[in-house]
Design a protein around this motif. Structure first.
Motif, PDB file in Angstrom:
ATOM      1  N   GLY A  47     -13.318  -1.366  -2.873  1.00 46.83           N
ATOM      2  CA  GLY A  47     -13.707  -1.841  -4.204  1.00 46.83           C
ATOM      3  C   GLY A  47     -12.594  -1.725  -5.224  1.00 46.83           C
ATOM      4  N   ARG A  48     -11.938  -0.573  -5.259  1.00 43.95           N
ATOM      5  CA  ARG A  48     -10.852  -0.374  -6.235  1.00 43.95           C
ATOM      6  C   ARG A  48      -9.698  -1.367  -6.014  1.00 43.95           C
ATOM      7  N   PRO A  49      -9.239  -1.600  -4.757  1.00 45.21           N
ATOM      8  CA  PRO A  49      -8.194  -2.617  -4.559  1.00 45.21           C
ATOM      9  C   PRO A  49      -8.624  -4.032  -4.966  1.00 45.21           C
ATOM     10  N   ILE A  50      -9.918  -4.333  -4.817  1.00 42.49           N
ATOM     11  CA  ILE A  50     -10.414  -5.648  -5.261  1.00 42.49           C
ATOM     12  C   ILE A  50     -10.316  -5.731  -6.784  1.00 42.49           C
ATOM     13  N   LEU A  51     -10.736  -4.658  -7.478  1.00 39.85           N
ATOM     14  CA  LEU A  51     -10.625  -4.627  -8.937  1.00 39.85           C
ATOM     15  C   LEU A  51      -9.164  -4.742  -9.367  1.00 39.85           C
ATOM     16  N   GLN A  52      -8.258  -4.064  -8.663  1.00 42.39           N
ATOM     17  CA  GLN A  52      -6.837  -4.156  -8.997  1.00 42.39           C
ATOM     18  C   GLN A  52      -6.312  -5.572  -8.797  1.00 42.39           C
ATOM     19  N   ALA A  53      -6.852  -6.297  -7.807  1.00 41.52           N
ATOM     20  CA  ALA A  53      -6.456  -7.700  -7.608  1.00 41.52           C
ATOM     21  C   ALA A  53      -6.917  -8.551  -8.796  1.00 41.52           C
ATOM     22  N   ILE A  54      -8.137  -8.291  -9.289  1.00 41.54           N
ATOM     23  CA  ILE A  54      -8.648  -9.024 -10.455  1.00 41.54           C
ATOM     24  C   ILE A  54      -7.727  -8.779 -11.651  1.00 41.54           C
ATOM     25  N   GLU A  55      -7.409  -7.514 -11.901  1.00 46.67           N
ATOM     26  CA  GLU A  55      -6.547  -7.167 -13.036  1.00 46.67           C
ATOM     27  C   GLU A  55      -5.129  -7.683 -12.839  1.00 46.67           C
ATOM     28  N   GLY A  56      -4.624  -7.624 -11.615  1.00 40.94           N
ATOM     29  CA  GLY A  56      -3.267  -8.087 -11.322  1.00 40.94           C
ATOM     30  C   GLY A  56      -3.092  -9.585 -11.529  1.00 40.94           C
ATOM     31  N   GLN A  57      -4.176 -10.335 -11.378  1.00 41.68           N
ATOM     32  CA  GLN A  57      -4.125 -11.793 -11.596  1.00 41.68           C
ATOM     33  C   GLN A  57      -4.428 -12.154 -13.049  1.00 41.68           C
ATOM     34  N   GLY A  58      -4.603 -11.138 -13.910  1.00 46.73           N
ATOM     35  CA  GLY A  58      -4.895 -11.399 -15.320  1.00 46.73           C
ATOM     36  C   GLY A  58      -6.259 -12.014 -15.544  1.00 46.73           C
ATOM     37  N   CYS A  59      -7.225 -11.674 -14.690  1.00 46.53           N
ATOM     38  CA  CYS A  59      -8.557 -12.271 -14.775  1.00 46.53           C
ATOM     39  C   CYS A  59      -9.544 -11.370 -15.511  1.00 46.53           C
ATOM     40  N   ASP A  60     -10.518 -12.005 -16.123  1.00 47.70           N
ATOM     41  CA  ASP A  60     -11.622 -11.338 -16.786  1.00 47.70           C
ATOM     42  C   ASP A  60     -12.840 -12.233 -16.578  1.00 47.70           C
ATOM     43  N   ARG A  61     -14.027 -11.654 -16.749  1.00 52.47           N
ATOM     44  CA  ARG A  61     -15.271 -12.391 -16.516  1.00 52.47           C
ATOM     45  C   ARG A  61     -15.277 -12.985 -15.107  1.00 52.47           C
ATOM     46  N   VAL A  62     -14.898 -12.132 -14.144  1.00 53.43           N
ATOM     47  CA  VAL A  62     -14.775 -12.553 -12.751  1.00 53.43           C
ATOM     48  C   VAL A  62     -15.439 -11.527 -11.839  1.00 53.43           C
ATOM     49  N   ALA A  63     -16.111 -12.021 -10.805  1.00 54.23           N
ATOM     50  CA  ALA A  63     -16.681 -11.189  -9.751  1.00 54.23           C
ATOM     51  C   ALA A  63     -16.044 -11.597  -8.426  1.00 54.23           C
ATOM     52  N   VAL A  64     -15.668 -10.603  -7.614  1.00 57.15           N
ATOM     53  CA  VAL A  64     -15.068 -10.875  -6.304  1.00 57.15           C
ATOM     54  C   VAL A  64     -15.780 -10.038  -5.251  1.00 57.15           C
ATOM     55  N   LEU A  65     -16.268 -10.707  -4.225  1.00 59.38           N
ATOM     56  CA  LEU A  65     -16.908 -10.073  -3.077  1.00 59.38           C
ATOM     57  C   LEU A  65     -15.991 -10.274  -1.873  1.00 59.38           C
ATOM     58  N   VAL A  66     -15.714  -9.199  -1.131  1.00 57.32           N
ATOM     59  CA  VAL A  66     -14.961  -9.327   0.121  1.00 57.32           C
ATOM     60  C   VAL A  66     -15.852  -8.803   1.241  1.00 57.32           C
ATOM     61  N   VAL A  67     -16.183  -9.703   2.160  1.00 53.09           N
ATOM     62  CA  VAL A  67     -17.051  -9.401   3.293  1.00 53.09           C
ATOM     63  C   VAL A  67     -16.170  -9.131   4.507  1.00 53.09           C
ATOM     64  N   ARG A  68     -16.500  -8.058   5.255  1.00 48.67           N
ATOM     65  CA  ARG A  68     -15.719  -7.730   6.452  1.00 48.67           C
ATOM     66  C   ARG A  68     -16.632  -7.673   7.669  1.00 48.67           C
ATOM     67  N   TRP A  69     -16.182  -8.329   8.724  1.00 47.44           N
ATOM     68  CA  TRP A  69     -16.792  -8.199  10.034  1.00 47.44           C
ATOM     69  C   TRP A  69     -15.813  -7.389  10.877  1.00 47.44           C
ATOM     70  N   PHE A  70     -16.191  -6.183  11.267  1.00 50.32           N
ATOM     71  CA  PHE A  70     -15.304  -5.269  11.988  1.00 50.32           C
ATOM     72  C   PHE A  70     -14.973  -5.837  13.370  1.00 50.32           C
ATOM     73  N   GLY A  71     -13.689  -5.809  13.714  1.00 49.51           N
ATOM     74  CA  GLY A  71     -13.232  -6.386  14.978  1.00 49.51           C
ATOM     75  C   GLY A  71     -12.883  -5.373  16.040  1.00 49.51           C
ATOM     76  N   GLY A  72     -13.118  -4.078  15.795  1.00 43.77           N
ATOM     77  CA  GLY A  72     -12.878  -3.082  16.824  1.00 43.77           C
ATOM     78  C   GLY A  72     -11.612  -2.271  16.648  1.00 43.77           C
ATOM     79  N   ILE A  73     -10.714  -2.687  15.762  1.00 45.37           N
ATOM     80  CA  ILE A  73      -9.465  -1.952  15.539  1.00 45.37           C
ATOM     81  C   ILE A  73      -9.513  -1.341  14.145  1.00 45.37           C
ATOM     82  N   LYS A  74      -9.376  -0.013  14.073  1.00 46.77           N
ATOM     83  CA  LYS A  74      -9.378   0.663  12.768  1.00 46.77           C
ATOM     84  C   LYS A  74      -8.061   0.391  12.055  1.00 46.77           C
ATOM     85  N   LEU A  75      -8.167   0.128  10.764  1.00 43.59           N
ATOM     86  CA  LEU A  75      -6.978  -0.223   9.980  1.00 43.59           C
ATOM     87  C   LEU A  75      -6.378   0.979   9.262  1.00 43.59           C
ATOM     88  N   GLY A  76      -7.123   2.068   9.132  1.00 41.25           N
ATOM     89  CA  GLY A  76      -6.641   3.219   8.378  1.00 41.25           C
ATOM     90  C   GLY A  76      -6.740   2.938   6.887  1.00 41.25           C
TER      91      GLY A  76
END
Length: 196
Positions: free
Chosen positions: A71-100
């Protein structure tokens, strides 16, 4: 200078066998952001992580991912792009390999940032609401001149005396538009800032 999106945008990427889908959209309130997440979340996905920013209000969710990795990296992406009044959802389907933790931060933040980079944006113009009225003989001139200067008609009503408008005008041009309106109506029109 802040930007919002003109409409919904999406971007998908596969990272180490996990599929990440980012969906972004413009929102005016935190309630709209939560409704956006409810509408676009995927029930059978492993994680539905999100963030929104509406002015000084913001929230984010890791949805079961390790704290601070989604969630925090998504918020940082919103702020990094200079956006406001924006919602971002990132959906993940786990593929079996842990990313750390670092891999998750890069995956969620990077997918969200790329979605926002590709989205069509528009500059947010702060507006004031104005109640104004004029006689029918001034209506056509007033309407065309105000529209040319960025005023939008939110509501329109007619009576025996003429027209009454509720306008949204760019805040930084409100004084100039008020003077122009007074000139065009020869001082006979009514111009009031709503709540002012």
């Amino acid at each position: 200078m802040a930007y919002t999106l003109t409409g919904r945008a999406s971007y998908q990427e596969d990272i180490k066998k996990s599929r990440f889908l980012a969906v972004a959209g413009p929102v005016r309130t935190p309630g709209e952001a939560m409704a956006f997440f409810a509408a676009h979340g995927v029930a059978d996905a492993t994680h539905n992580c999100w963030a929104y920013r509406v002015g000084s209000e913001y929230r984010y969710s890791d949805d079961g991912e390790p704290g601070g990795t989604a969630g925090r990296p998504i918020l940082q992406a919103i702020e990094g792009q200079g956006c406001d009044r924006v919602a971002v959802l990132v959906v993940r389907w786990f593929g079996g390999i842990k990313l750390g933790p670092g891999g998750l931060v890069r995956a969620y933040g990077g997918t969200a940032a790329q979605c926002l980079r590709l989205a069509e944006k528009v500059e947010i113009v702060e507006e004031l609401e104005i109640d104004c009225a004029c006689v029918f003989s001034d209506m056509a001139l007033v309407q065309s001149r105000l529209a040319a200067m960025g005023a939008r008609v939110l509501d329109e009503a007619f009576d025996a005396g003429g027209v009454r408008w509720r306008l949204a005008v760019p805040k930084d041009r409100a004084d100039e538009l008020s003077r122009l309106f007074a000139d065009m109506t020869r001082g006979r029109g009514r111009w009031e800032v709503v709540g002012g």
